[in-house]
Motif scaffolding. Structure first.
Motif, PDB file in Angstrom:
ATOM      1  N   LEU A 226      10.708   5.169  11.004  1.00 33.39           N
ATOM      2  CA  LEU A 226      10.359   4.165  12.098  1.00 33.39           C
ATOM      3  C   LEU A 226       9.388   5.038  12.971  1.00 33.39           C
ATOM      4  CD1 LEU A 226      13.550   2.238  12.921  1.00 33.39           C
ATOM      5  CD2 LEU A 226      11.264   1.291  11.969  1.00 33.39           C
ATOM      6  N   SER A 227       9.902   6.000  13.374  1.00 39.65           N
ATOM      7  CA  SER A 227       9.266   6.867  14.373  1.00 39.65           C
ATOM      8  C   SER A 227       8.139   7.665  13.706  1.00 39.65           C
ATOM      9  CB  SER A 227      10.243   8.118  15.029  1.00 39.65           C
ATOM     10  OG  SER A 227      10.410   8.892  14.123  1.00 39.65           O
ATOM     11  N   GLY A 228       8.092   8.054  12.627  1.00 41.40           N
ATOM     12  CA  GLY A 228       6.864   8.622  12.168  1.00 41.40           C
ATOM     13  C   GLY A 228       5.849   7.902  11.227  1.00 41.40           C
ATOM     14  N   PHE A 229       6.115   6.545  11.018  1.00 45.09           N
ATOM     15  CA  PHE A 229       5.376   5.869  10.294  1.00 45.09           C
ATOM     16  C   PHE A 229       5.279   4.512  10.839  1.00 45.09           C
ATOM     17  CE2 PHE A 229       4.775   2.663   6.959  1.00 45.09           C
ATOM     18  CZ  PHE A 229       3.606   2.886   6.382  1.00 45.09           C
ATOM     19  N   TYR A 230       6.271   3.779  10.716  1.00 44.76           N
ATOM     20  CA  TYR A 230       6.363   2.317  11.060  1.00 44.76           C
ATOM     21  C   TYR A 230       5.818   1.937  12.540  1.00 44.76           C
ATOM     22  CZ  TYR A 230       8.495   0.846   6.628  1.00 44.76           C
ATOM     23  OH  TYR A 230       8.477   0.697   5.150  1.00 44.76           O
TER      24      TYR A 230
ATOM     25  N   LEU B 144       2.230   2.697  12.901  1.00 39.85           N
ATOM     26  CA  LEU B 144       1.436   1.634  12.121  1.00 39.85           C
ATOM     27  C   LEU B 144       1.463   0.118  13.349  1.00 39.85           C
ATOM     28  CD1 LEU B 144       0.185   0.658   9.408  1.00 39.85           C
ATOM     29  CD2 LEU B 144       2.505  -0.170   8.815  1.00 39.85           C
ATOM     30  N   VAL B 145       2.797  -0.207  13.632  1.00 37.27           N
ATOM     31  CA  VAL B 145       2.527  -1.395  14.510  1.00 37.27           C
ATOM     32  C   VAL B 145       1.765  -1.317  15.717  1.00 37.27           C
ATOM     33  CG1 VAL B 145       4.334  -2.655  15.848  1.00 37.27           C
ATOM     34  CG2 VAL B 145       5.099  -2.160  13.503  1.00 37.27           C
ATOM     35  N   ALA B 146       1.826  -0.090  16.227  1.00 35.49           N
ATOM     36  CA  ALA B 146       1.083  -0.070  17.589  1.00 35.49           C
ATOM     37  C   ALA B 146      -0.576  -0.228  17.032  1.00 35.49           C
ATOM     38  CB  ALA B 146       0.997   1.447  18.160  1.00 35.49           C
TER      39      ALA B 146
ATOM     40  N   PHE C 198       0.951  -1.203  -0.158  1.00 32.99           N
ATOM     41  CA  PHE C 198      -0.154   0.068   0.077  1.00 32.99           C
ATOM     42  C   PHE C 198       0.738   1.196  -0.162  1.00 32.99           C
ATOM     43  CE2 PHE C 198       0.516  -0.991   4.574  1.00 32.99           C
ATOM     44  CZ  PHE C 198       0.896   0.134   4.868  1.00 32.99           C
ATOM     45  N   ALA C 199       2.123   1.345   0.147  1.00 34.08           N
ATOM     46  CA  ALA C 199       3.025   2.260   0.239  1.00 34.08           C
ATOM     47  C   ALA C 199       4.384   2.065  -0.158  1.00 34.08           C
ATOM     48  CB  ALA C 199       3.019   2.997   1.706  1.00 34.08           C
ATOM     49  N   PRO C 200       4.480   1.551  -1.646  1.00 34.02           N
ATOM     50  CA  PRO C 200       5.890   1.019  -2.016  1.00 34.02           C
ATOM     51  C   PRO C 200       6.641   2.097  -1.854  1.00 34.02           C
ATOM     52  CG  PRO C 200       4.191   1.270  -3.782  1.00 34.02           C
ATOM     53  CD  PRO C 200       3.577   1.560  -2.332  1.00 34.02           C
ATOM     54  N   GLU C 201       6.491   3.308  -2.070  1.00 33.72           N
ATOM     55  CA  GLU C 201       7.416   4.409  -2.070  1.00 33.72           C
ATOM     56  C   GLU C 201       8.074   4.478  -0.615  1.00 33.72           C
ATOM     57  OE1 GLU C 201       3.948   5.054  -2.277  1.00 33.72           O
ATOM     58  OE2 GLU C 201       3.604   5.455  -4.200  1.00 33.72           O
ATOM     59  N   ILE C 202       7.387   4.314   0.343  1.00 32.98           N
ATOM     60  CA  ILE C 202       7.992   4.395   1.774  1.00 32.98           C
ATOM     61  C   ILE C 202       8.788   3.101   2.013  1.00 32.98           C
ATOM     62  CG2 ILE C 202       7.150   4.186   4.153  1.00 32.98           C
ATOM     63  CD1 ILE C 202       4.864   5.848   3.402  1.00 32.98           C
ATOM     64  N   ALA C 203       8.186   1.971   1.639  1.00 30.58           N
ATOM     65  CA  ALA C 203       9.112   0.425   1.735  1.00 30.58           C
ATOM     66  C   ALA C 203      10.511   0.694   1.030  1.00 30.58           C
ATOM     67  CB  ALA C 203       8.161  -0.599   0.982  1.00 30.58           C
TER      68      ALA C 203
ATOM     69  N   ARG D 218      -4.348   8.485   8.676  1.00 28.18           N
ATOM     70  CA  ARG D 218      -3.627   9.667   9.199  1.00 28.18           C
ATOM     71  C   ARG D 218      -2.155   8.960   9.290  1.00 28.18           C
ATOM     72  NH1 ARG D 218      -8.083  10.360  12.227  1.00 28.18           N
ATOM     73  NH2 ARG D 218      -7.508   9.395  14.181  1.00 28.18           N
ATOM     74  N   ILE D 219      -1.598   7.684   9.622  1.00 30.10           N
ATOM     75  CA  ILE D 219      -0.784   7.370  10.034  1.00 30.10           C
ATOM     76  C   ILE D 219       0.055   7.089   8.422  1.00 30.10           C
ATOM     77  CG2 ILE D 219       0.911   5.060  10.172  1.00 30.10           C
ATOM     78  CD1 ILE D 219      -1.338   4.504  12.674  1.00 30.10           C
ATOM     79  N   VAL D 220      -0.610   6.699   7.227  1.00 28.06           N
ATOM     80  CA  VAL D 220      -0.138   6.598   6.073  1.00 28.06           C
ATOM     81  C   VAL D 220       0.280   8.123   5.589  1.00 28.06           C
ATOM     82  CG1 VAL D 220      -0.559   6.014   3.546  1.00 28.06           C
ATOM     83  CG2 VAL D 220      -1.159   4.470   5.682  1.00 28.06           C
ATOM     84  N   ALA D 221      -0.534   8.985   5.946  1.00 26.51           N
ATOM     85  CA  ALA D 221      -0.216  10.571   5.507  1.00 26.51           C
ATOM     86  C   ALA D 221       0.939  10.875   6.011  1.00 26.51           C
ATOM     87  CB  ALA D 221      -1.757  11.427   5.633  1.00 26.51           C
ATOM     88  N   ASP D 222       0.995  10.584   7.396  1.00 22.11           N
ATOM     89  CA  ASP D 222       2.306  11.281   7.893  1.00 22.11           C
ATOM     90  C   ASP D 222       3.550  10.429   7.357  1.00 22.11           C
ATOM     91  OD1 ASP D 222       0.829  12.421  10.073  1.00 22.11           O
ATOM     92  OD2 ASP D 222       0.782  11.134  11.418  1.00 22.11           O
ATOM     93  N   GLY D 223       3.182   9.106   6.985  1.00 24.09           N
ATOM     94  CA  GLY D 223       4.659   8.612   6.539  1.00 24.09           C
ATOM     95  C   GLY D 223       4.971   9.134   5.061  1.00 24.09           C
ATOM     96  N   HIS D 224       3.947   9.463   4.377  1.00 25.33           N
ATOM     97  CA  HIS D 224       4.334  10.209   3.180  1.00 25.33           C
ATOM     98  C   HIS D 224       4.980  11.937   3.458  1.00 25.33           C
ATOM     99  CE1 HIS D 224       2.113   7.343   0.924  1.00 25.33           C
ATOM    100  NE2 HIS D 224       3.133   7.574   0.108  1.00 25.33           N
ATOM    101  N   THR D 225       4.651  12.218   4.400  1.00 26.23           N
ATOM    102  CA  THR D 225       4.978  13.571   4.736  1.00 26.23           C
ATOM    103  C   THR D 225       6.620  13.270   5.194  1.00 26.23           C
ATOM    104  OG1 THR D 225       2.994  14.592   5.831  1.00 26.23           O
ATOM    105  CG2 THR D 225       4.884  15.417   6.761  1.00 26.23           C
ATOM    106  N   VAL D 226       6.999  12.364   6.175  1.00 26.95           N
ATOM    107  CA  VAL D 226       8.396  12.024   6.332  1.00 26.95           C
ATOM    108  C   VAL D 226       8.881  11.800   5.049  1.00 26.95           C
ATOM    109  CG1 VAL D 226       9.879  10.376   7.597  1.00 26.95           C
ATOM    110  CG2 VAL D 226       7.845  10.946   8.644  1.00 26.95           C
TER     111      VAL D 226
END
Length: 313
Positions: A246-250, A253-255, A222-227, A299-307
């Motif tokens: 890790l802090s801004g996305f992963y 997501l794990v939580a 779902f977020a290959p760019e981040i991966a 929101r988590i995915v959006a934050d990941g793209h912001t990072v």
């Protein structure tokens, strides 16, 4: 016997979702589109009908159909591996099917329901493989946790090319890797090890330090760019980028993933739907996230793209 070289499995390994219709039938047309997106996004190899692909919910006919359609969609661009497992007879049939349909390899799931001694696990693999030659990676988890000695015994099964750790016992996998490499043969030196924990990026640095840099990424669904950005950061030792992702996305997501059993798949499918992918619902006993959880996921995915943007891709 030909086996995949290390280079064919050195990229980011993707585990495509199996799309279902609203009536929970396999949607092969949507699968073809899903598989193509993975390849276009840069996946180094695809593992279809495995854990993220809801292997345990598929019938033998569906399993064969998923593999065939994935192979058609890929068209030889990257290797296509497929899951097999269940009881030992089902595992044997699945591996035979993979060879018959020309799969590049098989991820062998743990024995269904029952467990046995270390020698029994090795015999499970040996019987499942039979006289096939298709390369097999053994999934080390649940009812299929190997001791170092049992893992070394896998070297005696020629078509077994690697071990994927889904157990998460760092001390145990360290002993397995060290004991295997110390055998001193080319076979032992070339044996592959993989980090197969859910959201493997969180543990990727620890595994890489043990000589296990390969891992499977559910985030690629779902977020290959981040991966890919994290995978690159790990490869070059970019600690700042890894920490930011890790802090801004992963970690968020794990939580969220850990709130409900089965979310290692359900949440990934929900995130793929948010992206616009036609993957449908999960099959029971997996359960869909609530609307509130989907909101947090978005929101988590959006934050990941912001990072990702802040890192300059």
């Amino acid at each position: 016997m030909e086996h995949p070289t290390k280079s064919t499995l050195d990229g980011l390994l993707a585990f495509p979702l199996t799309p279902f219709t609203e009536s929970l039938e396999v949607d092969l047309d949507a699968l073809e589109a899903t598989v193509d997106r993975h390849v276009e996004a840069g996946a180094g190899a695809l593992f279809v009908a495995c854990g993220t692909g809801e292997f345990s919910s598929l019938s033998p006919d569906e399993h064969a159909a998923v593999l065939a359609r994935a192979q058609k969609a890929v068209g030889g661009r990257v290797p296509v591996w497929v899951g097999a497992g269940g009881g030992v007879a089902a595992a044997r049939a699945g591996i035979a099917l993979a060879q018959e349909q020309g799969a590049d390899g098989v991820l062998l799931m743990p024995p269904y329901l029952v467990s046995g001694p270390p020698s029994g696990l090795v015999d499970f693999v040996r019987h499942a493989v039979g006289d096939t030659q298709v390369p097999v990676i053994v999934y080390h988890r649940a009812t299929g946790v190997f001791t170092p000695s049992a893992a070394i015994s896998l070297l005696g099964i020629p078509s077994v090319v690697g071990l994927k750790d889904g157990c998460g016992d760092i001390e145990l996998i360290s002993r397995i890797v060290t004991r295997t490499r110390s055998v001193g043969t080319r076979r032992a030196e070339e044996f592959l090890f993989f980090n197969g924990l859910p959201t493997a990026e969180v543990s990727a640095r620890a595994y890489a330090s043990l000589g296990v840099p390969r891992y499977s990424s559910a985030v690629h669904c779902f977020a290959p760019e981040i991966a890919h950005r994290f995978h690159h950061a790990l490869a070059i030792g970019d600690t700042l980028a890894m920490d930011a992702l890790l802090s801004g996305f992963y970690l968020p997501l794990v939580a969220l993933r850990d709130e409900t059993p089965g979310f290692a798949v359900s949440l990934v499918k929900a995130a793929a739907r948010l992206r616009g992918d036609k993957v449908g619902p999960v099959r029971p006993p997996l359960a869909e996230p609530t609307a509130e959880q989907v909101g947090r996921l978005e929101r988590i995915v959006a934050d990941g793209h912001t990072v990702l943007k802040a890192l300059g891709r």
